[in-house]
Design an enzyme around this catalytic site. Structure first.
Site, PDB file in Angstrom:
ATOM      1  N   HIS A 259      -0.356  42.334  15.435  1.00 25.70           N
ATOM      2  CA  HIS A 259      -1.150  43.295  16.193  1.00 25.70           C
ATOM      3  C   HIS A 259      -0.259  43.897  17.274  1.00 25.70           C
ATOM      4  O   HIS A 259       0.519  43.183  17.913  1.00 25.70           O
ATOM      5  CB  HIS A 259      -2.346  42.575  16.817  1.00 25.70           C
ATOM      6  CG  HIS A 259      -3.156  43.439  17.724  1.00 25.70           C
ATOM      7  ND1 HIS A 259      -3.525  44.720  17.381  1.00 25.70           N
ATOM      8  CD2 HIS A 259      -3.660  43.217  18.963  1.00 25.70           C
ATOM      9  CE1 HIS A 259      -4.236  45.236  18.383  1.00 25.70           C
ATOM     10  NE2 HIS A 259      -4.319  44.351  19.345  1.00 25.70           N
TER      11      HIS A 259
ATOM     12  N   CYS B  75     -10.058  44.061  18.222  1.00 25.71           N
ATOM     13  CA  CYS B  75      -8.701  44.267  17.686  1.00 25.71           C
ATOM     14  C   CYS B  75      -8.416  43.435  16.440  1.00 25.71           C
ATOM     15  O   CYS B  75      -7.455  43.703  15.723  1.00 25.71           O
ATOM     16  CB  CYS B  75      -7.657  43.964  18.754  1.00 25.71           C
ATOM     17  SG  CYS B  75      -7.726  45.094  20.130  1.00 25.71           S
TER      18      CYS B  75
ATOM     19  N   ASN C  86      -1.762  50.597  21.514  1.00 25.45           N
ATOM     20  CA  ASN C  86      -2.654  49.591  20.920  1.00 25.45           C
ATOM     21  C   ASN C  86      -3.827  50.307  20.253  1.00 25.45           C
ATOM     22  O   ASN C  86      -4.720  50.802  20.930  1.00 25.45           O
ATOM     23  CB  ASN C  86      -3.136  48.638  22.015  1.00 25.45           C
ATOM     24  CG  ASN C  86      -4.068  47.557  21.479  1.00 25.45           C
ATOM     25  OD1 ASN C  86      -4.537  47.619  20.330  1.00 25.45           O
ATOM     26  ND2 ASN C  86      -4.344  46.569  22.300  1.00 25.45           N
TER      27      ASN C  86
HETATM   28  O1  UT7 Z   1      -5.409  44.101  21.969  1.00 30.15           O
HETATM   29  C1  UT7 Z   1      -6.289  43.218  22.554  1.00 30.15           C
HETATM   30  C2  UT7 Z   1      -5.601  42.230  23.372  1.00 30.15           C
HETATM   31  N1  UT7 Z   1      -5.013  42.841  24.537  1.00 30.15           N
HETATM   32  C3  UT7 Z   1      -3.852  42.407  24.974  1.00 30.15           C
HETATM   33  O2  UT7 Z   1      -3.271  41.556  24.324  1.00 30.15           O
HETATM   34  C4  UT7 Z   1      -3.335  42.921  26.272  1.00 30.15           C
HETATM   35  C5  UT7 Z   1      -2.708  41.805  27.028  1.00 30.15           C
HETATM   36  N2  UT7 Z   1      -2.235  42.144  28.373  1.00 30.15           N
HETATM   37  C6  UT7 Z   1      -1.155  42.919  28.609  1.00 30.15           C
HETATM   38  O3  UT7 Z   1      -0.614  43.516  27.693  1.00 30.15           O
HETATM   39  C7  UT7 Z   1      -0.614  42.998  30.001  1.00 30.15           C
HETATM   40  O4  UT7 Z   1      -1.238  41.990  30.785  1.00 30.15           O
HETATM   41  C8  UT7 Z   1      -0.796  44.371  30.688  1.00 30.15           C
HETATM   42  C9  UT7 Z   1       0.197  45.360  30.087  1.00 30.15           C
HETATM   43  C10 UT7 Z   1      -2.199  44.851  30.534  1.00 30.15           C
HETATM   44  C11 UT7 Z   1      -0.469  44.258  32.173  1.00 30.15           C
HETATM   45  O5  UT7 Z   1       0.840  43.753  32.360  1.00 30.15           O
HETATM   46  P1  UT7 Z   1       1.084  42.549  33.387  1.00 30.15           P
HETATM   47  O6  UT7 Z   1       2.535  42.298  33.397  1.00 30.15           O
HETATM   48  O7  UT7 Z   1       0.184  41.412  33.001  1.00 30.15           O
HETATM   49  O8  UT7 Z   1       0.676  43.189  34.760  1.00 30.15           O
HETATM   50  P2  UT7 Z   1      -0.426  42.725  35.832  1.00 30.15           P
HETATM   51  O9  UT7 Z   1      -1.795  43.009  35.323  1.00 30.15           O
HETATM   52  O10 UT7 Z   1      -0.122  41.322  36.274  1.00 30.15           O
HETATM   53  O11 UT7 Z   1      -0.131  43.685  37.014  1.00 30.15           O
HETATM   54  C12 UT7 Z   1       1.156  43.674  37.720  1.00 30.15           C
HETATM   55  C13 UT7 Z   1       1.185  44.801  38.719  1.00 30.15           C
HETATM   56  C14 UT7 Z   1      -0.063  44.883  39.595  1.00 30.15           C
HETATM   57  O12 UT7 Z   1       0.341  45.315  40.883  1.00 30.15           O
HETATM   58  P3  UT7 Z   1       0.574  44.257  42.062  1.00 30.15           P
HETATM   59  O13 UT7 Z   1      -0.751  43.559  42.250  1.00 30.15           O
HETATM   60  O14 UT7 Z   1       1.643  43.333  41.592  1.00 30.15           O
HETATM   61  O15 UT7 Z   1       0.967  45.125  43.212  1.00 30.15           O
HETATM   62  C15 UT7 Z   1      -0.873  45.987  38.956  1.00 30.15           C
HETATM   63  O16 UT7 Z   1      -1.728  46.634  39.874  1.00 30.15           O
HETATM   64  O17 UT7 Z   1       1.250  46.067  38.018  1.00 30.15           O
HETATM   65  C16 UT7 Z   1       0.209  46.937  38.487  1.00 30.15           C
HETATM   66  N3  UT7 Z   1      -0.197  47.787  37.380  1.00 30.15           N
HETATM   67  C17 UT7 Z   1       0.394  48.960  37.102  1.00 30.15           C
HETATM   68  N4  UT7 Z   1       1.375  49.627  37.705  1.00 30.15           N
HETATM   69  C18 UT7 Z   1       1.765  50.801  37.164  1.00 30.15           C
HETATM   70  C19 UT7 Z   1      -1.155  47.545  36.447  1.00 30.15           C
HETATM   71  N5  UT7 Z   1      -1.207  48.563  35.568  1.00 30.15           N
HETATM   72  C20 UT7 Z   1      -0.244  49.450  35.955  1.00 30.15           C
HETATM   73  C21 UT7 Z   1       0.189  50.689  35.438  1.00 30.15           C
HETATM   74  N6  UT7 Z   1       1.183  51.315  36.075  1.00 30.15           N
HETATM   75  N7  UT7 Z   1      -0.338  51.227  34.340  1.00 30.15           N
END
Ligand code: UT7
Length: 324
Positions: free
Chosen positions: A251, A113, A281
């Protein structure tokens, strides 16, 4: 002192729009979750006949047109991409003839990225040393091709697009400084599961294609910390204050990361270019796409001070401070 100045910008998005509601029908996710956690409403995705190269070609043509230069005058072409059309020749080489460039240097840079920030940094150095006078710089991706469309943790985030600009040697600033970094300690947090030399054995789940694998929550925390540091490094290197900035062009990975950066910089969101809601993204394409949008709609004006930054797999990160 020679600076490189941006004299034209361009971008290209595929026509096909995939909304959060479309994704709701494909996997266990919801429009509400995606909007609240990422800020994304929709993203653009290529059709089978489109590639990183076809998007990049259009973005570059538009940048060359807006710069008002003859492509034959370009003396270097640097392209940031992590999804090249072929293993080789590089996408830059594939486009060189189509764009009407002379037999100048043409190369791809893979910094995930941060690919555009790396490409811009290399291009700027060539101009500053006097080795190049007009440089075409592009960031382009088709991340949809390495996304597993059955996995909600990545499929809702990544998308396709291209952005480009033309730099010209100038006695007036210009790009004030660029900064690039990498730290291989974090390889496993954001990676692909297969490759040319390692082999494709690991690829069984995604129709035989490699896929992006990300531990999103951990990436998020390092991204916010690291981008905070590079912003300070960039302002410090130029003896400038947060309050001197006119625009942040970040970004576009996640609206929550973008707002955290704006808060760190004490910038009103009116001075932050946001496209993640419509583009998702697009990796190396995200910063030049956002720049082109804000230049074309008149928000960014000549003389404005711009801070560009990106963070991605590697980890890699980079920034540029630009007097537009
Ligand atoms: O460009 C390169 C660099 N990349 C980035 O900077 C990305 C950085 N990360 C992020 O943007 C975020 O961490 C994400 C958007 C990927 C995820 O958001 P989060 O708030 O960190 O969520 P999480 O991974 O902690 O997951 C929270 C919950 C989980 O469920 P439980 O365990 O709490 O029951 C996941 O299974 O959300 C669930 N989950 C989803 N639910 C619905 C994860 N993805 C999804 C989804 N839809 N697409």
């Amino acid at each position: 002192m020679i600076y490189s100045k941006i004299i034209g910008t361009g971008s290209c998005l595929p026509d096909k729009i995939v909304t959060n509601h479309d994704l709701e029908k494909m996997m266990d996710t919801s429009d509400q979750w995606i909007r609240e956690r990422t800020g994304i409403r929709e993203r653009r995705v290529v059709e089978d006949n489109e590639t990183t190269g076809t998007l990049a070609e259009q973005a570059c043509l538009r940048a060359i047109e807006s710069a008002g230069v003859d492509p034959a005058e370009i003396d270097l072409f640097v392209m940031g991409t992590t999804t090249p059309d072929l293993v080789f020749p590089s996408t830059a080489c594939l486009l060189q003839k189509k764009l009407g460039l002379p037999d100048c240097g043409a190369m791809d840079i893979n910094a995930a990225c941060s690919g555009f920030m790396y490409a811009l940094s290399v291009a700027d150095k060539f101009v500053r040393t006097g080795d190049a006078k007009k440089v075409l710089v592009c960031g382009a991706e088709t991340l949809s091709k390495i996304t597993n469309w059955n996995k909600r943790d990545t499929a809702v985030l990544f998308a396709d697009g291209a952005g480009a600009l033309v730099l010209e040697a100038s006695e007036e600033p210009g790009i004030l400084s660029t900064h690039i970094h990498a730290n291989g300690d974090y390889v496993d947090l954001l990676t692909t599961n297969a490759g040319v030399s390692v082999g494709w054995e690991a690829v069984s789940e995604n129709d035989g294609k490699p896929e992006i694998q990300m531990r999103g929550n951990e990436v998020f925390k390092v991204a916010v910390r690291t981008l905070g540091r590079i912003v300070e490094e960039t302002l410090g290197a130029n003896d400038l204050q947060k309050s001197d900035l006119d625009w942040l062009i970040p970004h576009q990975a996640n609206l929550r990361i973008i707002t955290a950066m704006a808060k760190k910089l004490e910038m009103d969101m009116d001075h932050v270019v946001v496209t993640v809601d419509r583009h998702g993204n697009t990796s190396a394409a995200s910063v030049p796409l956002a720049l082109d949008e804000a230049v074309r709609d008149g928000r960014i004006k000549r003389g404005d001070l711009l801070l560009l930054e990106a963070f991605g797999g590697g980890f890699t990160w980079g920034s540029a401070l630009i007097r537009y």
